[in-house]
Design an enzyme around this catalytic site. Structure first.
Site, mmCIF file in Angstrom:
data_model
loop_
_atom_site.group_PDB
_atom_site.id
_atom_site.type_symbol
_atom_site.label_atom_id
_atom_site.label_comp_id
_atom_site.label_asym_id
_atom_site.label_seq_id
_atom_site.Cartn_x
_atom_site.Cartn_y
_atom_site.Cartn_z
ATOM 1 C CG ASN A 62 -0.465 -0.243 2.514
ATOM 2 O OD1 ASN A 62 0.547 -0.890 2.681
ATOM 3 N ND2 ASN A 62 -1.137 0.270 3.513
ATOM 4 C CD GLU A 89 -1.703 4.563 4.522
ATOM 5 O OE1 GLU A 89 -1.242 5.404 5.335
ATOM 6 O OE2 GLU A 89 -2.407 3.585 4.868
ATOM 7 C CB CYS A 129 -5.133 -1.259 -2.226
ATOM 8 S SG CYS A 129 -6.498 -0.571 -1.286
ATOM 9 C CD GLU A 139 -5.170 -5.898 -2.036
ATOM 10 O OE1 GLU A 139 -4.618 -4.803 -1.810
ATOM 11 O OE2 GLU A 139 -6.073 -6.344 -1.332
ATOM 12 C CB CYS A 189 -10.687 -2.659 -0.610
ATOM 13 S SG CYS A 189 -10.027 -1.837 -2.080
ATOM 14 C CB CYS A 238 -8.277 -4.417 -4.570
ATOM 15 S SG CYS A 238 -7.116 -3.135 -4.066
HETATM 16 N N1 THU Z 1 -5.399 -1.611 2.017
HETATM 17 C C1 THU Z 1 -4.789 -2.338 1.052
HETATM 18 O O1 THU Z 1 -3.643 -2.070 0.661
HETATM 19 N N2 THU Z 1 -5.477 -3.380 0.506
HETATM 20 C C2 THU Z 1 -6.734 -3.745 0.864
HETATM 21 O O2 THU Z 1 -7.311 -4.634 0.259
HETATM 22 C C3 THU Z 1 -7.384 -3.093 2.020
HETATM 23 C C4 THU Z 1 -6.736 -1.846 2.494
HETATM 24 C C5 THU Z 1 -4.664 -0.457 2.600
HETATM 25 C C6 THU Z 1 -5.211 0.883 2.250
HETATM 26 C C7 THU Z 1 -4.671 1.735 3.386
HETATM 27 O O3 THU Z 1 -3.357 2.155 3.066
HETATM 28 C C8 THU Z 1 -4.604 0.767 4.557
HETATM 29 O O4 THU Z 1 -4.702 -0.537 4.008
HETATM 30 C C9 THU Z 1 -5.697 0.967 5.576
HETATM 31 O O5 THU Z 1 -6.946 0.978 4.973
#
Ligand code: THU
Length: 150
Positions: A45, A47, A56, A58, A99, A102
């Site tokens: 991830n 941010e 994310c 994925e 999510c 994704c």
């Molecule tokens: N996140 C992912 O990288 N993949 C997911 O499928 C769920 C959430 C990340 C997004 C954010 O940086 C952190 O997890 C918290 O939501």
């Protein structure tokens, strides 16, 4: 056999999560995409100070595979995540599944590769591990065919 392959992928994802850029959520996620030739492409991830722009793990992994011209070769993806410590390790018992956004991105790869992509999800502490197929996580998906493509 499938479980072994999935666990290997998830461990590659855990290693990738060390590089998660998650200074806001402190939740690190790693993803590892398995290509048809056995090679693995990872993502974490990513941010942003403008929170809604965050990507994310994925999505990053699949976009990275696409950037290498391998979008049509994606066979499986492993995902793991948890509370991110300063040393790059993740912890927690919760199973991390892709999510909604994704899932749509995985569907694009599944559609193009003609494979019902295997998705392996794990908790950071290893206590939870599950296998899904792309169509299970996103049934009745909107995809290229809805735009008259292929
Ligand atoms: N996140 C992912 O990288 N993949 C997911 O499928 C769920 C959430 C990340 C997004 C954010 O940086 C952190 O997890 C918290 O939501």
């Amino acid at each position: 056999m499938r479980e072994v392959a999935g666990r290997v992928l998830v461990e590659a994802a855990r290693e990738a999560a060390r590089h998660a850029h998650a200074p806001y959520s402190h939740f690190g996620v790693g993803a590892a995409v398995l290509l048809a030739d056995g090679s693995v492409v990872t993502g974490t991830n990513f941010e942003n100070a403008s929170y809604g722009l965050s990507l994310c793990a994925e999505t990053v992994a699949i976009a990275s595979a696409s950037a290498q011209g391998r979008l049509r070769d994606i066979a499986a993806i492993g995902v793991i995540g948890g509370a991110l410590a300063k040393d790059g390790t993740i912890s927690g018992q919760g199973l991390v599944t892709p999510c909604g956004r994704c899932r749509q991105i995985i569907n694009e790869a599944a559609d193009l590769s003609g494979t019902n992509v295997d998705i392996y999800c794990a908790s950071a502490d290893g206590s939870a591990f599950r296998h899904f197929r792309a169509s299970e996580l996103l049934p009745h998906a909107f995809g290229p065919a809805d735009l008259g493509i292929r």
